[in-house]
Write an enzyme that holds these catalytic residues in place. Structure first.
Site, PDB file in Angstrom:
ATOM      1  CG  HIS A  51      -1.986  -0.756   1.248  1.00 29.43           C
ATOM      2  ND1 HIS A  51      -2.811  -1.174   2.157  1.00 29.43           N
ATOM      3  CD2 HIS A  51      -2.535  -1.467   0.319  1.00 29.43           C
ATOM      4  CE1 HIS A  51      -3.823  -1.975   1.920  1.00 29.43           C
ATOM      5  NE2 HIS A  51      -3.785  -2.149   0.861  1.00 29.43           N
ATOM      6  CG  HIS A 107     -10.439  -6.585  -3.438  1.00 37.12           C
ATOM      7  ND1 HIS A 107     -10.736  -5.308  -3.472  1.00 37.12           N
ATOM      8  CD2 HIS A 107      -9.162  -6.496  -2.809  1.00 37.12           C
ATOM      9  CE1 HIS A 107     -10.195  -4.412  -2.656  1.00 37.12           C
ATOM     10  NE2 HIS A 107      -9.177  -5.240  -2.244  1.00 37.12           N
ATOM     11  CD  GLU A 109      -6.118  -2.499  -2.072  1.00 33.87           C
ATOM     12  OE1 GLU A 109      -6.923  -3.309  -1.339  1.00 33.87           O
ATOM     13  OE2 GLU A 109      -5.423  -1.600  -1.822  1.00 33.87           O
ATOM     14  CG  ASP A 111      -3.342  -6.263  -3.466  1.00 34.75           C
ATOM     15  OD1 ASP A 111      -4.248  -5.468  -3.985  1.00 34.75           O
ATOM     16  OD2 ASP A 111      -3.354  -6.931  -2.599  1.00 34.75           O
ATOM     17  CG  HIS A 173      -9.844  -3.920   2.401  1.00 34.22           C
ATOM     18  ND1 HIS A 173      -8.922  -2.845   2.356  1.00 34.22           N
ATOM     19  CD2 HIS A 173      -9.494  -4.720   1.374  1.00 34.22           C
ATOM     20  CE1 HIS A 173      -8.243  -3.072   1.426  1.00 34.22           C
ATOM     21  NE2 HIS A 173      -8.286  -4.188   1.015  1.00 34.22           N
ATOM     22  CG  ASP A 192      -7.627  -8.075   0.390  1.00 36.22           C
ATOM     23  OD1 ASP A 192      -6.345  -8.726  -0.163  1.00 36.22           O
ATOM     24  OD2 ASP A 192      -7.954  -6.957   0.150  1.00 36.22           O
ATOM     25  CE1 TYR A 220      -3.692  -8.813   4.490  1.00 35.87           C
ATOM     26  CE2 TYR A 220      -5.790  -9.166   5.386  1.00 35.87           C
ATOM     27  CZ  TYR A 220      -4.975  -8.898   4.147  1.00 35.87           C
ATOM     28  OH  TYR A 220      -5.249  -9.120   2.991  1.00 35.87           O
ATOM     29  CG  HIS A 253      -2.644 -10.659   0.210  1.00 39.93           C
ATOM     30  ND1 HIS A 253      -1.779 -10.467  -0.711  1.00 39.93           N
ATOM     31  CD2 HIS A 253      -3.538  -9.999   0.183  1.00 39.93           C
ATOM     32  CE1 HIS A 253      -2.197  -9.416  -1.429  1.00 39.93           C
ATOM     33  NE2 HIS A 253      -3.460  -9.055  -0.710  1.00 39.93           N
TER      34      HIS A 253
HETATM   35 FE1  FEO Z   1      -7.404  -5.176  -1.048  1.00 38.63          FE
HETATM   36 FE2  FEO Z   1      -5.021  -7.417  -1.322  1.00 38.63          FE
HETATM   37  O1  FEO Z   1      -5.960  -5.906  -1.685  1.00 38.63           O
END
Ligand code: FEO
Length: 423
Positions: A51, A107, A109, A111, A173, A192, A220, A253
């Site tokens: 991030h 998601h 995002e 990544d 999230h 996530d 996390y 992850h």
């Molecule tokens: Fe919310 Fe692993 O990105």
């Protein structure tokens, strides 16, 4: 591309695969997860900040992408953009890209979606299944009008003898986040959720050091999910109400939960419920050592009053911010210290207070302390900011002028003892 399978708790068999992994020098391999599910992601050994600079990843991370080869072939998520080319090249060794029937974007995002543009150059018409908010986010990020199919909770996608069931998870999230459940194999793809930033060749929870694993999990949760705790509880209860069997949780992850996956769900329920341990944490910065001495003396008083409470001290100028936030998350109370500088507080203390404000911690008590020379506003400022962030500030705090002498050290100890009584 190498293919490997770890199952049944026989983690020792991985040694030969590790050797091959090193000898081949391949940083991405396909790993058989279960039946026709293959991990096709990327382990990012070098990652130390995530991030931007916002989250420290001392143990690296992984971007987990999964390929499900049933009668229909589905790819669940991709990897971060810098690894896009490598990801698509490796994926093409695992399967003819034209045989991919569907893509699930859990998601948006970066990544997880970062390799989509590269992948879609090869298969531009393949439908992408995501939430309505997912379409908005993906279009906002990549400005492409791909073949989006929006899904809602309960919608299903037929893969032949099995099906995918989608479960929206807004604000877990991001507004677009969703989980996907594969029937037959009883696997939840949680994106996530239930993840950790933890790079490991040993891809399953029963194969890694448990202390390391749970430390990364709680970090996390504390740093990313704390503000969304009410939603975490509601979403988990909603999923449990489906009464679906659960054999594995495939996160996006870190490691995959295959040994008692319910254990991380139970942890999330605990963490989401105003979590605290029997710990008091002192967080401070210091200019000429006076505020540090105060911290040590207050800590001595706390220990004197309660031998069972765990007391930890952190100099905020010298400690990783995310590690500190994890300790705040575990604490039943915190004490924050800053000397007064220019009628204000030190920057490291102000920065943590700002982080704490956004995380919306609940059910925690607090106090403030600090030394000063002539004006002495710091304790009041810290107390007010803690109060505004939802902490119950239990007293007016502890202020001392100049450097602590023996009498004022005893006063700090007494303050620590009195603080314990207010727990
Ligand atoms: Fe919310 Fe692993 O990105």
């Amino acid at each position: 591309m190498l293919t490997r399978e770890f199952r049944g708790g026989h983690c020792s068999v991985q040694m030969s695969f590790k050797r091959r992994f090193r000898e081949k020098g391949e940083s991405s391999m396909s790993i058989k997860v279960k039946n026709n599910i293959h991990w096709v992601g990327k382990i990012d050994w070098e990652l130390r900040k995530f991030h931007g600079d916002e989250y420290s990843t001392h143990k690296g991370s992984s971007y987990n992408s999964y390929l499900i080869k049933e009668e229909k072939v589905v790819l669940i998520d991709t990897v971060w953009g810098p690894f896009a080319k490598e990801f698509v090249e490796n994926l093409a060794k695992e399967i003819d890209l034209k045989k991919i029937d569907y893509i699930v974007a859990s998601h948006a995002e970066n990544d997880h979606s970062g390799a989509l543009p590269e992948l879609m150059r090869h298969i531009p018409d393949v439908p992408i299944y995501c939430t309505k908010n997912g379409v908005k986010s993906l279009k906002g990020l990549y400005h492409q009008d791909w073949n989006f199919h929006t899904v809602k909770t309960g919608d299903k996608l037929d893969l032949g003898s099995k099906e995918l069931i989608f479960i929206e998870a807004p604000m877990l999230h991001w507004p677009d986040s969703m989980f996907t459940y594969l029937t037959g194999d009883a696997v939840l793809f949680s994106n996530d959720g239930f993840g950790q930033h933890y790079a490991s060749e040993d891809m399953f929870n029963d194969c890694v050091d448990q202390n390391d694993l749970f430390q990364e999990c709680i970090k996390y949760y504390a740093n990313i999910l704390t503000p969304f705790s009410p939603m975490v509880i509601r979403k988990i209860k909603e999923i449990l109400d489906f009464k679906l069997p659960l054999d594995m949780i495939c996160t996006s992850h870190g490691i995959i939960w295959r040994d008692n996956p319910a254990q991380i769900v139970e942890k999330y329920l605990q963490w989401a419920d105003s979590y605290q341990e029997n710990q008091i944490t002192l967080l401070y910065d210091t200019m000429w050592d006076s505020t540090r001495v105060m911290a040590e003396q207050i800590a001595a008083g706390i220990r004197d009053a309660d031998a069972k409470v765990k007391v930890k001290l952190y100099n905020l100028a010298k400690t990783d911010k995310n590690d500190v936030i994890t300790e705040v998350f575990k604490s039943k109370a915190i004490l924050m210290g800053s000397p007064t500088v220019n009628n204000g507080i030190l920057v490291s203390v102000a920065a943590l207070l700002e982080e704490i404000r956004g995380l919306k911690f609940k059910n925690k008590k607090a106090g403030a302390f600090g030394s000063y020379g002539w004006s002495g506003e710091a304790v009041k400022i810290v107390s007010e900011r803690l109060e505004a962030s939802g902490f119950e500030v239990v007293d007016a705090g502890m202020r001392l002028t100049w450097a602590p002498d023996e009498e004022s050290k005893r006063s700090c100890q007494e303050y620590g003892r009195e603080f314990v009584k207010k727990m």
